[in-house]
Design a protein around this motif. Sequence first.
Motif, PDB file in Angstrom:
ATOM      1  N   GLY A 171      30.544  80.004   3.722  1.00  0.00           N
ATOM      2  CA  GLY A 171      31.042  80.003   2.358  1.00  0.00           C
ATOM      3  C   GLY A 171      32.095  81.068   2.135  1.00  0.00           C
ATOM      4  N   GLY A 172      33.340  80.655   1.899  1.00  0.00           N
ATOM      5  CA  GLY A 172      34.401  81.606   1.597  1.00  0.00           C
ATOM      6  C   GLY A 172      35.019  82.273   2.796  1.00  0.00           C
ATOM      7  N   ILE A 173      34.837  81.700   3.981  1.00  0.00           N
ATOM      8  CA  ILE A 173      35.385  82.312   5.201  1.00  0.00           C
ATOM      9  C   ILE A 173      36.381  81.352   5.839  1.00  0.00           C
ATOM     10  N   GLY A 174      37.565  81.856   6.139  1.00  0.00           N
ATOM     11  CA  GLY A 174      38.574  80.981   6.723  1.00  0.00           C
ATOM     12  C   GLY A 174      39.622  81.712   7.519  1.00  0.00           C
ATOM     13  N   ASP A 175      39.476  83.038   7.656  1.00  0.00           N
ATOM     14  CA  ASP A 175      40.415  83.791   8.485  1.00  0.00           C
ATOM     15  C   ASP A 175      39.680  84.927   9.180  1.00  0.00           C
ATOM     16  N   GLY A 176      40.416  85.700   9.984  1.00  0.00           N
ATOM     17  CA  GLY A 176      39.794  86.767  10.757  1.00  0.00           C
ATOM     18  C   GLY A 176      39.227  87.882   9.920  1.00  0.00           C
ATOM     19  N   ARG A 177      39.847  88.143   8.776  1.00  0.00           N
ATOM     20  CA  ARG A 177      39.326  89.187   7.893  1.00  0.00           C
ATOM     21  C   ARG A 177      37.949  88.810   7.370  1.00  0.00           C
ATOM     22  N   GLY A 178      37.773  87.523   7.066  1.00  0.00           N
ATOM     23  CA  GLY A 178      36.478  87.053   6.617  1.00  0.00           C
ATOM     24  C   GLY A 178      35.423  87.157   7.701  1.00  0.00           C
ATOM     25  N   VAL A 179      35.832  86.858   8.932  1.00  0.00           N
ATOM     26  CA  VAL A 179      34.913  86.981  10.073  1.00  0.00           C
ATOM     27  C   VAL A 179      34.444  88.423  10.212  1.00  0.00           C
ATOM     28  N   LEU A 180      35.398  89.346  10.173  1.00  0.00           N
ATOM     29  CA  LEU A 180      35.066  90.768  10.323  1.00  0.00           C
ATOM     30  C   LEU A 180      34.157  91.238   9.197  1.00  0.00           C
ATOM     31  N   ALA A 181      34.467  90.818   7.973  1.00  0.00           N
ATOM     32  CA  ALA A 181      33.649  91.214   6.829  1.00  0.00           C
ATOM     33  C   ALA A 181      32.231  90.677   6.960  1.00  0.00           C
TER      34      ALA A 181
END
Length: 319
Positions: A171-181
């Motif tokens: 939910g709400g993840i679609g790039d590398g920053r989201g993965v890291l977070a």
Amino acid sequence: MNDIAKILGVDLPFIQGGMGNISHASLAVAVSEAGGLGTIGAGTLAPEKVEQMILDIRRETSKPFAINIPLAIQPYVKDILTLIKKHQVPAVALSAGNPAPYIEPLKTDNVVVMCVVANEKQARKAEAAGADIVIAEGYEAAGINAKEELTTFTLLPKVASSVAIPVVAAGGIGDGRGVLAAMSLGAQGVQLGTRLIATKDAQVHPAYKEALCSAGSDGTMIVGRPYQQVRRILKTPYGQQLLDSEKEEIPLESYLEKTDESHHILGAIEGKLEEGHVNAGQISTMIEDIPTVQELFTRMIQEAQSSLKDISLPVHSQK
């Protein structure tokens, strides 16, 4: 090695979300070939349709893949489970229902079992029943969501602190920053849905992809609250029709008919945005291009690594 990748036998801890009746083998193959875990959704599909997708995937890749079974709406659960055993499907994601009765039989057949959860209580129950992985899905996600409406980054750390098995963020993840977070909050992998729709490998109508790319910060909407059927969709003319129907207090049966998979196909596959809905998560506002799945995954890894290097925390010294 990352626990999710190790358990699933993949290179990257990126899992494709179940997409109901708009699932298709080619996208699942592209995800698996790119190093993630491709997934087909059983939705409300008949067993023969699901079996054909399994055969199509087997023909195109030897890499692991999964089937998502939404227990509350799939009318042929036992038949789908029989197919999973017959074709030795490597992994299964159970959602929208109580997974407990199905976990032990699946594990007996050496199937990796993932359970989609909306709170820590569900996560603990899934772990106690033998699940290998839990997927903590916040209501930023596309499609049907839990009535709690917890955001991913509120739900995720609570779930990660509640179970010992690996957790996937959705939910709400679609790039590398989201993965890291997500990983900083306790996840060991991420589930992607909307972002994978906006790829060259997804066989959906171009109007769907274009609408995702042009969506603003208010590009999605929630429908179904009065019926305890929380669903996040793209803001479209048909979505507005659904909201108008809610105001008119149409019966639950009529609402369910208006949001069934036939209307999902009208919007997503046929591109008729005035006649059918299209599921979309809040990540839509960050989608600006349509890469291949391989290009997307490569970029996500690079973004995550770059973002990690850029993090600088002040040092606090006690006096």
